[in-house]
Design a protein around this motif. Sequence first.
Motif, PDB file in Angstrom:
ATOM      1  N   HIS A   1       0.841  -1.194   0.000  1.00 28.70           N
ATOM      2  CA  HIS A   1       0.000   0.000   0.000  1.00 28.70           C
ATOM      3  C   HIS A   1       0.878   1.247   0.000  1.00 28.70           C
ATOM      4  N   GLY A   2       0.594   2.169  -0.917  1.00 34.36           N
ATOM      5  CA  GLY A   2       1.313   3.430  -0.971  1.00 34.36           C
ATOM      6  C   GLY A   2       0.388   4.551  -1.391  1.00 34.36           C
ATOM      7  N   ASP A   3       0.707   5.774  -0.964  1.00 32.52           N
ATOM      8  CA  ASP A   3      -0.169   6.903  -1.293  1.00 32.52           C
ATOM      9  C   ASP A   3       0.287   7.692  -2.516  1.00 32.52           C
ATOM     10  N   SER A   4       1.333   7.215  -3.200  1.00 31.09           N
ATOM     11  CA  SER A   4       1.763   7.868  -4.438  1.00 31.09           C
ATOM     12  C   SER A   4       1.000   7.256  -5.614  1.00 31.09           C
ATOM     13  N   GLU A   5       0.007   7.993  -6.065  1.00 31.07           N
ATOM     14  CA  GLU A   5      -0.815   7.503  -7.169  1.00 31.07           C
ATOM     15  C   GLU A   5       0.030   7.264  -8.420  1.00 31.07           C
ATOM     16  N   LEU A   6       0.979   8.161  -8.680  1.00 29.93           N
ATOM     17  CA  LEU A   6       1.823   8.029  -9.860  1.00 29.93           C
ATOM     18  C   LEU A   6       2.637   6.740  -9.819  1.00 29.93           C
ATOM     19  N   VAL A   7       3.322   6.482  -8.713  1.00 31.05           N
ATOM     20  CA  VAL A   7       4.166   5.290  -8.595  1.00 31.05           C
ATOM     21  C   VAL A   7       3.313   4.023  -8.717  1.00 31.05           C
ATOM     22  N   VAL A   8       2.205   3.969  -8.001  1.00 29.93           N
ATOM     23  CA  VAL A   8       1.346   2.779  -8.068  1.00 29.93           C
ATOM     24  C   VAL A   8       0.848   2.562  -9.487  1.00 29.93           C
ATOM     25  N   HIS A   9       0.399   3.608 -10.147  1.00 30.33           N
ATOM     26  CA  HIS A   9      -0.114   3.460 -11.510  1.00 30.33           C
ATOM     27  C   HIS A   9       0.980   3.094 -12.504  1.00 30.33           C
ATOM     28  N   GLN A  10       2.185   3.627 -12.334  1.00 31.76           N
ATOM     29  CA  GLN A  10       3.282   3.251 -13.229  1.00 31.76           C
ATOM     30  C   GLN A  10       3.643   1.777 -13.055  1.00 31.76           C
ATOM     31  N   VAL A  11       3.741   1.332 -11.822  1.00 29.33           N
ATOM     32  CA  VAL A  11       4.087  -0.066 -11.565  1.00 29.33           C
ATOM     33  C   VAL A  11       2.985  -0.997 -12.074  1.00 29.33           C
ATOM     34  N   MET A  12       1.738  -0.592 -11.924  1.00 30.69           N
ATOM     35  CA  MET A  12       0.611  -1.427 -12.369  1.00 30.69           C
ATOM     36  C   MET A  12       0.340  -1.270 -13.867  1.00 30.69           C
ATOM     37  N   LYS A  13       1.178  -0.501 -14.542  1.00 32.56           N
ATOM     38  CA  LYS A  13       1.109  -0.264 -15.985  1.00 32.56           C
ATOM     39  C   LYS A  13      -0.191   0.434 -16.413  1.00 32.56           C
ATOM     40  N   GLU A  14      -0.775   1.201 -15.484  1.00 30.81           N
ATOM     41  CA  GLU A  14      -1.947   2.002 -15.807  1.00 30.81           C
ATOM     42  C   GLU A  14      -1.529   3.385 -16.293  1.00 30.81           C
ATOM     43  N   SER A  15      -0.236   3.688 -16.133  1.00 32.04           N
ATOM     44  CA  SER A  15       0.314   4.970 -16.544  1.00 32.04           C
ATOM     45  C   SER A  15       1.723   4.707 -17.057  1.00 32.04           C
ATOM     46  N   SER A  16       2.123   5.436 -18.083  1.00 31.78           N
ATOM     47  CA  SER A  16       3.462   5.203 -18.624  1.00 31.78           C
ATOM     48  C   SER A  16       4.485   6.076 -17.902  1.00 31.78           C
ATOM     49  N   CYS A  17       5.713   5.585 -17.876  1.00 33.80           N
ATOM     50  CA  CYS A  17       6.818   6.337 -17.285  1.00 33.80           C
ATOM     51  C   CYS A  17       7.348   7.291 -18.340  1.00 33.80           C
ATOM     52  N   LYS A  18       7.490   8.553 -17.986  1.00 32.71           N
ATOM     53  CA  LYS A  18       7.911   9.570 -18.946  1.00 32.71           C
ATOM     54  C   LYS A  18       9.426   9.782 -18.976  1.00 32.71           C
ATOM     55  N   SER A  19      10.097   9.609 -17.856  1.00 33.62           N
ATOM     56  CA  SER A  19      11.532   9.885 -17.811  1.00 33.62           C
ATOM     57  C   SER A  19      12.325   8.586 -17.680  1.00 33.62           C
ATOM     58  N   PRO A  20      13.570   8.586 -18.161  1.00 35.49           N
ATOM     59  CA  PRO A  20      14.410   7.382 -18.066  1.00 35.49           C
ATOM     60  C   PRO A  20      14.604   6.892 -16.630  1.00 35.49           C
ATOM     61  N   ILE A  21      14.702   7.812 -15.674  1.00 35.77           N
ATOM     62  CA  ILE A  21      14.908   7.368 -14.293  1.00 35.77           C
ATOM     63  C   ILE A  21      13.660   6.676 -13.752  1.00 35.77           C
ATOM     64  N   MET A  22      12.475   7.164 -14.119  1.00 40.30           N
ATOM     65  CA  MET A  22      11.246   6.508 -13.666  1.00 40.30           C
ATOM     66  C   MET A  22      11.115   5.128 -14.309  1.00 40.30           C
ATOM     67  N   VAL A  23      11.523   5.010 -15.570  1.00 41.19           N
ATOM     68  CA  VAL A  23      11.522   3.706 -16.250  1.00 41.19           C
ATOM     69  C   VAL A  23      12.443   2.746 -15.501  1.00 41.19           C
ATOM     70  N   ALA A  24      13.638   3.221 -15.127  1.00 37.59           N
ATOM     71  CA  ALA A  24      14.605   2.373 -14.417  1.00 37.59           C
ATOM     72  C   ALA A  24      14.060   1.946 -13.054  1.00 37.59           C
ATOM     73  N   TYR A  25      13.451   2.874 -12.325  1.00 43.50           N
ATOM     74  CA  TYR A  25      12.865   2.527 -11.028  1.00 43.50           C
ATOM     75  C   TYR A  25      11.747   1.503 -11.202  1.00 43.50           C
ATOM     76  N   CYS A  26      10.889   1.719 -12.164  1.00 42.41           N
ATOM     77  CA  CYS A  26       9.767   0.807 -12.404  1.00 42.41           C
ATOM     78  C   CYS A  26      10.277  -0.596 -12.769  1.00 42.41           C
ATOM     79  N   GLN A  27      11.311  -0.665 -13.584  1.00 44.24           N
ATOM     80  CA  GLN A  27      11.896  -1.955 -13.952  1.00 44.24           C
ATOM     81  C   GLN A  27      12.485  -2.662 -12.728  1.00 44.24           C
TER      82      GLN A  27
END
Length: 165
Positions: free
Chosen positions: A80-106
């Motif tokens: 459980h986390g309160d960062s909507e962006l992070v949760v949605h990126q990890v759940m592939k409901e939102s795309s990662c826009k920056s290379p660092i966010m892509v790396a974190y998500c991976q």
Amino acid sequence: MEVQLPTPDVTHEYWTMYFDGSIMVPRSGAGVVLVSPDGSRLRYTIRLHFLDSNNATEYEALINGLCIAIKLGATQLYVHGDSELVVHQVMKESSCKSPIMVAYCQEVHKLEDKFQGIELHHVPQKDNDAANFLAKLAARRDSSSSRVFINDLHEPSTRVLEDSI
């Protein structure tokens, strides 16, 4: 001839994890609360000793929490986390826009593979107050009670390769 299937292993029960990141210029920190299947609560502060964005700090909380859960032997986890962006990126409901966010998500996806079952959920900030408190404690570098584990992280959990920028 009768084929016998292995008996399902019912000894694995779900752990629960709450994570949050906090930036209090010039410092940042992360907080993680892990709840074992028997209800025991383990509290962690992660003091981040490098500059990070708010979203990267949230990812650091998630990644470090997953690593701690793995070390504790958790095989099934509700996160459980309160960062909507992070949760949605990890759940592939939102795309990662920056290379660092892509790396974190991976990196999160690599860690997810170490669990037999994992679910990630967005929760309102008010339902994440224990992890939020720990994240702020870490960012302020306040001393904590003896019931809180303190981790120091001196470099980001992931790197962006130069040729991926």
